[in-house]
Scaffold this motif. Structure first.
Motif, PDB file in Angstrom:
ATOM      1  N   GLY A 106      71.329 -93.278 -37.712  1.00 15.03           N
ATOM      2  CA  GLY A 106      72.338 -93.802 -36.811  1.00 15.03           C
ATOM      3  C   GLY A 106      73.058 -95.004 -37.398  1.00 15.03           C
ATOM      4  O   GLY A 106      72.651 -95.575 -38.412  1.00 15.03           O
ATOM      5  N   ARG A 107      74.109 -95.415 -36.727  1.00 12.39           N
ATOM      6  CA  ARG A 107      74.994 -96.474 -37.238  1.00 12.39           C
ATOM      7  C   ARG A 107      74.338 -97.843 -37.301  1.00 12.39           C
ATOM      8  O   ARG A 107      74.797 -98.723 -38.047  1.00 12.39           O
ATOM      9  N   PHE A 108      73.270 -98.063 -36.533  1.00 10.09           N
ATOM     10  CA  PHE A 108      72.649 -99.380 -36.511  1.00 10.09           C
ATOM     11  C   PHE A 108      71.477 -99.521 -37.487  1.00 10.09           C
ATOM     12  O   PHE A 108      70.858-100.579 -37.553  1.00 10.09           O
ATOM     13  N   VAL A 109      71.164 -98.457 -38.222  1.00  9.86           N
ATOM     14  CA  VAL A 109      70.041 -98.503 -39.168  1.00  9.86           C
ATOM     15  C   VAL A 109      70.461 -99.271 -40.414  1.00  9.86           C
ATOM     16  O   VAL A 109      71.434 -98.917 -41.085  1.00  9.86           O
ATOM     17  N   GLU A 110      69.737-100.326 -40.744  1.00 16.05           N
ATOM     18  CA  GLU A 110      70.037-101.132 -41.917  1.00 16.05           C
ATOM     19  C   GLU A 110      69.458-100.484 -43.176  1.00 16.05           C
ATOM     20  O   GLU A 110      68.574 -99.629 -43.098  1.00 16.05           O
ATOM     21  N   ASP A 111      69.956-100.922 -44.331  1.00 14.03           N
ATOM     22  CA  ASP A 111      69.521-100.327 -45.599  1.00 14.03           C
ATOM     23  C   ASP A 111      68.015-100.474 -45.806  1.00 14.03           C
ATOM     24  O   ASP A 111      67.352 -99.541 -46.278  1.00 14.03           O
ATOM     25  N   THR A 112      67.463-101.644 -45.465  1.00 11.68           N
ATOM     26  CA  THR A 112      66.024-101.843 -45.650  1.00 11.68           C
ATOM     27  C   THR A 112      65.223-100.921 -44.732  1.00 11.68           C
ATOM     28  O   THR A 112      64.144-100.443 -45.119  1.00 11.68           O
ATOM     29  N   GLN A 113      65.736-100.682 -43.532  1.00  6.91           N
ATOM     30  CA  GLN A 113      65.056 -99.761 -42.614  1.00  6.91           C
ATOM     31  C   GLN A 113      65.129 -98.321 -43.124  1.00  6.91           C
ATOM     32  O   GLN A 113      64.151 -97.578 -43.050  1.00  6.91           O
ATOM     33  N   ARG A 114      66.291 -97.954 -43.656  1.00  6.48           N
ATOM     34  CA  ARG A 114      66.441 -96.622 -44.232  1.00  6.48           C
ATOM     35  C   ARG A 114      65.438 -96.427 -45.385  1.00  6.48           C
ATOM     36  O   ARG A 114      64.790 -95.385 -45.490  1.00  6.48           O
ATOM     37  N   GLU A 115      65.328 -97.441 -46.222  1.00  9.55           N
ATOM     38  CA  GLU A 115      64.389 -97.362 -47.338  1.00  9.55           C
ATOM     39  C   GLU A 115      62.949 -97.256 -46.842  1.00  9.55           C
ATOM     40  O   GLU A 115      62.134 -96.511 -47.402  1.00  9.55           O
ATOM     41  N   GLY A 116      62.635 -98.013 -45.788  1.00 13.14           N
ATOM     42  CA  GLY A 116      61.289 -97.952 -45.232  1.00 13.14           C
ATOM     43  C   GLY A 116      60.976 -96.594 -44.646  1.00 13.14           C
ATOM     44  O   GLY A 116      59.896 -96.031 -44.865  1.00 13.14           O
ATOM     45  N   ILE A 117      61.920 -96.022 -43.911  1.00 12.80           N
ATOM     46  CA  ILE A 117      61.716 -94.705 -43.295  1.00 12.80           C
ATOM     47  C   ILE A 117      61.536 -93.638 -44.363  1.00 12.80           C
ATOM     48  O   ILE A 117      60.592 -92.835 -44.312  1.00 12.80           O
ATOM     49  N   THR A 118      62.434 -93.607 -45.351  1.00 16.28           N
ATOM     50  CA  THR A 118      62.332 -92.575 -46.391  1.00 16.28           C
ATOM     51  C   THR A 118      61.081 -92.770 -47.238  1.00 16.28           C
ATOM     52  O   THR A 118      60.443 -91.791 -47.643  1.00 16.28           O
ATOM     53  N   GLY A 119      60.715 -94.016 -47.484  1.00 18.00           N
ATOM     54  CA  GLY A 119      59.509 -94.276 -48.263  1.00 18.00           C
ATOM     55  C   GLY A 119      58.249 -93.804 -47.562  1.00 18.00           C
ATOM     56  O   GLY A 119      57.349 -93.236 -48.191  1.00 18.00           O
ATOM     57  N   ILE A 120      58.199 -94.021 -46.260  1.00 15.26           N
ATOM     58  CA  ILE A 120      57.030 -93.590 -45.487  1.00 15.26           C
ATOM     59  C   ILE A 120      56.975 -92.068 -45.390  1.00 15.26           C
ATOM     60  O   ILE A 120      55.926 -91.444 -45.578  1.00 15.26           O
ATOM     61  N   LEU A 121      58.113 -91.433 -45.133  1.00 16.38           N
ATOM     62  CA  LEU A 121      58.139 -89.979 -45.046  1.00 16.38           C
ATOM     63  C   LEU A 121      57.766 -89.329 -46.375  1.00 16.38           C
ATOM     64  O   LEU A 121      57.160 -88.251 -46.405  1.00 16.38           O
ATOM     65  N   ALA A 122      58.120 -89.988 -47.471  1.00 19.25           N
ATOM     66  CA  ALA A 122      57.831 -89.436 -48.794  1.00 19.25           C
ATOM     67  C   ALA A 122      56.334 -89.313 -49.060  1.00 19.25           C
ATOM     68  O   ALA A 122      55.925 -88.589 -49.973  1.00 19.25           O
ATOM     69  N   ALA A 123      55.518 -89.993 -48.255  1.00 21.52           N
ATOM     70  CA  ALA A 123      54.066 -89.883 -48.415  1.00 21.52           C
ATOM     71  C   ALA A 123      53.563 -88.493 -48.072  1.00 21.52           C
ATOM     72  O   ALA A 123      52.445 -88.118 -48.439  1.00 21.52           O
ATOM     73  N   THR A 124      54.385 -87.707 -47.337  1.00 20.52           N
ATOM     74  CA  THR A 124      53.948 -86.357 -46.954  1.00 20.52           C
ATOM     75  C   THR A 124      54.906 -85.275 -47.443  1.00 20.52           C
ATOM     76  O   THR A 124      54.830 -84.137 -46.999  1.00 20.52           O
ATOM     77  N   GLY A 125      55.816 -85.621 -48.349  1.00 15.94           N
ATOM     78  CA  GLY A 125      56.695 -84.582 -48.877  1.00 15.94           C
ATOM     79  C   GLY A 125      58.031 -85.123 -49.335  1.00 15.94           C
ATOM     80  O   GLY A 125      58.210 -86.316 -49.569  1.00 15.94           O
ATOM     81  N   GLU A 126      58.995 -84.221 -49.444  1.00 20.36           N
ATOM     82  CA  GLU A 126      60.330 -84.559 -49.918  1.00 20.36           C
ATOM     83  C   GLU A 126      61.225 -84.949 -48.752  1.00 20.36           C
ATOM     84  O   GLU A 126      61.147 -84.356 -47.678  1.00 20.36           O
ATOM     85  N   VAL A 127      62.088 -85.935 -48.979  1.00 16.14           N
ATOM     86  CA  VAL A 127      63.016 -86.399 -47.954  1.00 16.14           C
ATOM     87  C   VAL A 127      64.440 -86.054 -48.388  1.00 16.14           C
ATOM     88  O   VAL A 127      64.857 -86.401 -49.492  1.00 16.14           O
ATOM     89  N   VAL A 128      65.159 -85.357 -47.518  1.00 14.70           N
ATOM     90  CA  VAL A 128      66.541 -84.977 -47.801  1.00 14.70           C
ATOM     91  C   VAL A 128      67.435 -85.609 -46.739  1.00 14.70           C
ATOM     92  O   VAL A 128      67.353 -85.255 -45.556  1.00 14.70           O
ATOM     93  N   SER A 129      68.263 -86.572 -47.141  1.00 16.07           N
ATOM     94  CA  SER A 129      69.210 -87.175 -46.207  1.00 16.07           C
ATOM     95  C   SER A 129      70.367 -86.206 -45.994  1.00 16.07           C
ATOM     96  O   SER A 129      70.906 -85.652 -46.957  1.00 16.07           O
ATOM     97  N   ILE A 130      70.753 -86.015 -44.739  1.00 15.00           N
ATOM     98  CA  ILE A 130      71.738 -84.994 -44.415  1.00 15.00           C
ATOM     99  C   ILE A 130      72.608 -85.461 -43.257  1.00 15.00           C
ATOM    100  O   ILE A 130      72.141 -86.205 -42.380  1.00 15.00           O
ATOM    101  N   ASP A 131      73.857 -85.069 -43.264  1.00 18.30           N
ATOM    102  CA  ASP A 131      74.745 -85.374 -42.146  1.00 18.30           C
ATOM    103  C   ASP A 131      74.188 -84.725 -40.884  1.00 18.30           C
ATOM    104  O   ASP A 131      73.765 -83.563 -40.910  1.00 18.30           O
ATOM    105  N   GLU A 132      74.194 -85.469 -39.794  1.00 21.64           N
ATOM    106  CA  GLU A 132      73.597 -84.939 -38.564  1.00 21.64           C
ATOM    107  C   GLU A 132      74.254 -83.641 -38.113  1.00 21.64           C
ATOM    108  O   GLU A 132      73.601 -82.784 -37.504  1.00 21.64           O
ATOM    109  N   GLN A 133      75.518 -83.437 -38.412  1.00 20.17           N
ATOM    110  CA  GLN A 133      76.204 -82.211 -38.018  1.00 20.17           C
ATOM    111  C   GLN A 133      75.587 -80.975 -38.662  1.00 20.17           C
ATOM    112  O   GLN A 133      75.757 -79.864 -38.166  1.00 20.17           O
ATOM    113  N   LEU A 134      74.847 -81.185 -39.754  1.00 16.75           N
ATOM    114  CA  LEU A 134      74.245 -80.061 -40.472  1.00 16.75           C
ATOM    115  C   LEU A 134      72.737 -79.928 -40.222  1.00 16.75           C
ATOM    116  O   LEU A 134      72.110 -78.998 -40.728  1.00 16.75           O
TER     117      LEU A 134
END
Length: 276
Positions: A145-173
């Motif tokens: 979402g629009r309010f997610v800061e870069d450090t939060q994005r990095e934290g989310i993707t880093g944590i998810l990466a502990a269980t697999g691959e993370v693919v950032s994608i436009d929400e419309q898709l």
């Protein structure tokens, strides 16, 4: 990607520690995250006690307690529960000293709907996982979402990466991509099940057919992970006028590709419906 210990997150809340929530917890602990940084909720005390004993995490039956002072809050509940949970914890999230990002792990619920249910300015992310995260081989589709800061994005993707691959994608898709990765494992399970039944119909003992089909699926998956295209791998197995070519021709004439198209369209359509 930074190591889990390097991610700037002091407290991680996992609300609804069922199978997906537990997979996330297990991946984090296996990756070296301090278990005391994780607070998980579940409705039943027995389940909470089991999680605490197994992983050394903090557990509670109170969602607001888990969300208090959390940097990231993963919502691992059913789609119909997401907005209710957000409304339940929105007040405590709004009063947290640090900005708390809410991460939905459910299909269909849009970022817009989650932002509306939460306090103004709350960072929200939408993630569609798949079940191979249970064995550390998941694919996580992530939209922010629009309010997610870069450090939060990095934290989310880093944590998810502990269980697999993370693919950032436009929400419309994301609903379309869900039809490929989110529900995709079930397609492979179904094909493997059909292959086992076909082997039995041809005369193989069921345990032998199952052993052969399982091992073949696992080996084929490893070959796909090599980076070679599926078409290239299939061509390498298909000798001219050979046994594999005969089977492939039957699949094509029986409309396998058309079935896949229709199935994925139905899946994407249903994912969109869940968000309404």
């Amino acid at each position: 990607m930074n190591a889990i210990s390097d991610i700037a997150v002091d407290k991680i809340a996992v609300i609804g520690a069922g199978s997906i929530g537990e997979a996330l917890i297990a991946g984090l602990v296996d990756a070296g995250c301090d278990p005391q940084r994780i607070t998980a909720t579940n409705r039943t005390k027995r389940r909470r006690d089991d999680l605490a004993e197994r992983y050394g995490i903090v557990t509670t039956g109170d969602n607001t307690e888990a969300a208090a002072d959390a940097d990231l809050c993963f919502l691992c509940v059913k789609p119909y529960q997401i907005l209710d949970i957000i409304e339940e914890i929105s007040d405590v999230v709004a009063h947290n000293e640090a900005s708390t990002a809410l991460v939905s792990m459910a299909a269909g619920i849009t970022i817009s709907a989650m932002e509306t249910a939460s306090s103004a300015g709350t960072p929200v992310a939408r993630v569609m996982p798949n079940t191979p995260m249970l064995v550390g081989r998941g694919v996580h589709l992530a939209s922010f979402g629009r309010f997610v800061e870069d450090t939060q994005r990095e934290g989310i993707t880093g944590i998810l990466a502990a269980t697999g691959e993370v693919v950032s994608i436009d929400e419309q898709l994301i609903d379309v991509a869900t039809a490929v990765s989110g529900s995709g494992p079930a397609y492979y399970f179904l094909f493997t099940e059909a292959l086992i039944d076909a082997g039995v119909a041809l005369g193989l003992p069921r345990d032998t057919a199952e052993r052969l089909a399982r091992a073949t699926a696992a080996g084929a998956g490893e070959m796909l992970a090599s980076g070679r295209s599926p078409a290239e791998l299939r061509h390498a197995v298909s000798s001219p006028a050979g046994t594999t070519a005969a089977a492939i021709r039957e699949f094509e004439e029986s409309g396998l590709r058309g079935s896949v198209y229709r199935a994925t369209e139905a899946c994407a359509r249903r994912a969109r419906e869940l968000g309404k």
